[in-house]
Design a protein around this motif. Structure first.
Motif, PDB file in Angstrom:
ATOM      1  N   TYR A   1       0.769  -1.183   0.008  1.00 39.73           N
ATOM      2  CA  TYR A   1      -0.121  -0.051   0.014  1.00 39.73           C
ATOM      3  C   TYR A   1       0.742   1.248   0.001  1.00 39.73           C
ATOM      4  O   TYR A   1       0.422   2.217  -0.791  1.00 39.73           O
ATOM      5  CB  TYR A   1      -1.028   0.016   1.109  1.00 39.73           C
ATOM      6  N   ASN A   2       1.837   1.291   1.045  1.00 36.45           N
ATOM      7  CA  ASN A   2       2.634   2.593   0.901  1.00 36.45           C
ATOM      8  C   ASN A   2       1.934   3.508   0.821  1.00 36.45           C
ATOM      9  O   ASN A   2       2.450   4.647   0.180  1.00 36.45           O
ATOM     10  CB  ASN A   2       3.770   2.269  -0.237  1.00 36.45           C
TER      11      ASN A   2
ATOM     12  N   LYS B   1      -4.565   3.841  -2.938  1.00 39.59           N
ATOM     13  CA  LYS B   1      -3.530   3.133  -3.622  1.00 39.59           C
ATOM     14  C   LYS B   1      -3.467   3.298  -4.935  1.00 39.59           C
ATOM     15  O   LYS B   1      -2.515   3.575  -5.588  1.00 39.59           O
ATOM     16  CB  LYS B   1      -3.671   1.677  -3.194  1.00 39.59           C
ATOM     17  N   ALA B   2      -4.647   3.183  -5.744  1.00 42.42           N
ATOM     18  CA  ALA B   2      -4.817   3.275  -7.020  1.00 42.42           C
ATOM     19  C   ALA B   2      -4.194   4.585  -7.466  1.00 42.42           C
ATOM     20  O   ALA B   2      -3.412   4.911  -8.535  1.00 42.42           O
ATOM     21  CB  ALA B   2      -6.239   3.204  -7.591  1.00 42.42           C
TER      22      ALA B   2
ATOM     23  N   ASN C   1      -2.304   6.903  -5.829  1.00 44.26           N
ATOM     24  CA  ASN C   1      -0.860   7.058  -5.569  1.00 44.26           C
ATOM     25  C   ASN C   1       0.177   6.367  -6.264  1.00 44.26           C
ATOM     26  O   ASN C   1       1.214   6.835  -6.614  1.00 44.26           O
ATOM     27  CB  ASN C   1      -0.738   6.609  -4.009  1.00 44.26           C
ATOM     28  N   ASP C   2      -0.352   4.999  -6.670  1.00 40.31           N
ATOM     29  CA  ASP C   2       0.590   4.325  -7.584  1.00 40.31           C
ATOM     30  C   ASP C   2       0.478   5.055  -8.971  1.00 40.31           C
ATOM     31  O   ASP C   2       1.721   4.853  -9.529  1.00 40.31           O
ATOM     32  CB  ASP C   2      -0.072   2.858  -7.651  1.00 40.31           C
TER      33      ASP C   2
ATOM     34  N   SER D   1       3.323   8.155  -8.106  1.00 39.12           N
ATOM     35  CA  SER D   1       4.159   7.920  -7.655  1.00 39.12           C
ATOM     36  C   SER D   1       5.312   8.020  -8.414  1.00 39.12           C
ATOM     37  O   SER D   1       5.579   7.321  -9.533  1.00 39.12           O
ATOM     38  CB  SER D   1       4.280   6.468  -6.876  1.00 39.12           C
TER      39      SER D   1
END
Length: 521
Positions: A120-121, A320-321, A323-324, A327
């Motif tokens: 997740y980060n 998560k979606a 941020n990924d 990122s």
């Protein structure tokens, strides 16, 4: 090591039944709440509901150009449009509130572990409703607030290496009111899966009972319960030495007098059960603004101790979606329902498409008209300019607005609307004080009680004092989470101290002269 925040907080707002006594924490309250078998069978009382109307004044700009609408300009004066926004707040009974608080504590710890997993980060992404220390190496040090989060975002923009880039601010519509219950249960189970869940997607009886009563909740309007029991409201004074006075029943004429009359409860639990059918609102259906009635399979009450952590858990996959996707190329931050993304100009369309697509997957909506797009350009000397995008052009006189602050690419400011609101309240308060001081029954004989005015609207009342409470376990006083929070200038001075390259001190420098001018007028 940061000291953990205590979930046990006693409140004194009037509800059904008397407030709890802090001295009973270890006798029966905590043993009861921390026993899963007890909570699995716990019968929750209805919430008490009230609407809080917030007035907002704003300049009106054209949607095409971002320039002031001519209809709101009268000579050299810019008129402001008044908006009224109702916030629907719900208050749980005193024991129920502690149950929600304890399970919020369990969920918050499980959520913290989940977002720190490499998959997740999200530890730096989700800002609201979490305790994030300013300096993790300091024990019992301060946590970050909106000032720090805004400063972090502005600092990222200053150091962003792109020559041309955009900052997009999204706002989720009616966030708490639209959380889908099925998805919320799935996320809840996912977060606590390694804690106490029977099977994947299934909650233990105690967690399920809490889930059921925060989703399919029942409630009573505060006006209805007050009207029913206003002739015998339960009151109890707190003496100067901190001890509690005797419990009394007395009539109270208006709701607004509840606090001044030391009201601690509308009625006892037994009294409520006798009139329950006349006061209780349906818990399995929800009436929409258009008058239609639908099953209550969405929405949680705003104001309960568990609502905030549930809102974060609900958006786990959405965060998560996004941020990924961003990122390594930009920045994504979410503060409750306020989202900000910094990305290269070339990614703007793809980013908007992704955000709208992912938010639809969690049954929420972002209104395009509330989405604000800000363009930043860096010149050859490294200076950045900021402007807001409208349908036909970019208005380069508009600053980025985020978490109560404005940013022009170089300097941070207090949001102009916040500053205007402070001076508007100041003017209204002085006018009101002057009106009552002129009455025949006034004890000040026509003179204003300046000390109270200065405390609310000047640097003299801006000192923030942390309170101490007695801890029976350690038999000594401990620092509490409760503060004398000062006034608006306390907040402004803290922002001026903590934000890089800001001009906030200059914005509030004239407050003393303005206040004294109003008093002398």
């Amino acid at each position: 090591m940061k000291k953990k925040k205590d979930w046990f907080k006693i409140k004194r707002y009037p509800h059904i039944g008397l407030p709890l006594d802090v001295r009973d924490r270890y006798k029966w309250i905590e043993p009861y709440i921390t026993n899963p078998a007890k909570i699995a069978k716990h019968r929750f009382l209805p919430f008490i509901h009230k609407s809080l109307t917030v007035r907002k004044f704003r300049k009106v700009y054209s949607e095409n150009s971002g320039k002031l609408d001519p209809k709101f300009i009268e000579g050299s004066k810019v008129l402001r449009k008044e908006d009224k926004k109702a916030r629907e707040l719900y208050y749980a009974s005193h024991l129920d509130s502690l149950v929600f608080s304890y399970y919020a504590h369990i969920l918050a710890e499980a959520y913290e572990k989940k977002i720190k997993e490499p998959f997740y980060n999200l530890a730096e992404v989700v800002n609201a409703y979490r305790s994030i220390p300013v300096d993790p190496s300091i024990t019992d040090g301060p946590n970050k607030c909106n000032i720090d989060f805004a400063n972090d975002a502005f600092e990222f923009i200053r150091s962003y290496q792109e020559t041309e880039f955009v900052v997009i601010a999204f706002d989720i519509s009616s966030f708490f009111d639209n959380l889908n219950h099925k998805l919320l249960r799935e996320r809840w189970a996912e977060v606590v899966r390694n804690v106490d869940v029977v099977n994947e997607g299934e909650l233990t009886p105690d967690h399920f009972n809490v889930f059921k009563n925060i989703t399919r909740f029942s409630y009573i309007d505060i006006v209805d319960i007050f009207e029913k029991f206003k002739d015998r409201i339960i009151t109890r004074k707190i003496r100067k030495d901190g001890s509690l006075g005797p419990i009394k029943n007395k009539p109270i004429v208006k709701i607004k007098y509840l606090r001044n009359q030391d009201a601690v409860a509308f009625c006892t639990k037994d009294d409520f059960l006798q009139v329950k059918g006349k006061l209780l609102k349906p818990s399995k259906t929800k009436k929409l603004e258009d008058g239609s009635v639908v099953p209550r399979n969405f929405g949680i009450p705003q104001g309960s101790p568990i609502s905030s952590v549930l809102a974060n858990i609900y958006l786990l996959h959405f965060d998560k979606a996004v941020n990924d996707f961003i990122s390594g190329k930009g920045l994504y931050r979410r503060y409750s329902d306020d989202i900000i993304v910094v990305c290269p100009k070339s990614m703007k369309s793809a980013l908007e498409t992704l955000v709208y697509s992912e938010i639809a997957k969690v049954c929420l909506e972002i209104q395009p008209r509330k989405t604000q797009i800000f363009h930043f350009e860096r010149d050859n000397e490294g200076r950045i300019k900021c402007g807001q995008e409208f349908e036909k052009e970019i208005n380069w006189n508009k600053n980025l607005v985020y978490l109560g602050f404005e940013f022009d690419g170089e300097h941070a400011f207090l949001k102009s609307a916040s500053l205007s609101g402070f001076y508007r309240k100041m003017k209204k308060y002085v006018r009101r004080a002057r009106y009552y001081s002129s009455k025949r029954y006034s004890k000040t004989k026509g003179e204003l009680f300046k000390r109270r005015i200065f405390k609310k609207f000047s640097y003299k009342g801006a000192k923030r004092i942390r309170k101490w409470i007695w801890d029976p376990r350690s038999s000594k006083f401990e620092k509490s989470d409760y503060y004398n929070y000062g006034n608006f200038l306390t907040y402004a001075k803290k922002a001026a101290k903590n934000m890089n390259n800001n001009k906030i001190s200059g914005q509030i420098s004239r407050h003393w002269n303005i206040l004294n001018g109003l008093i002398k007028k």
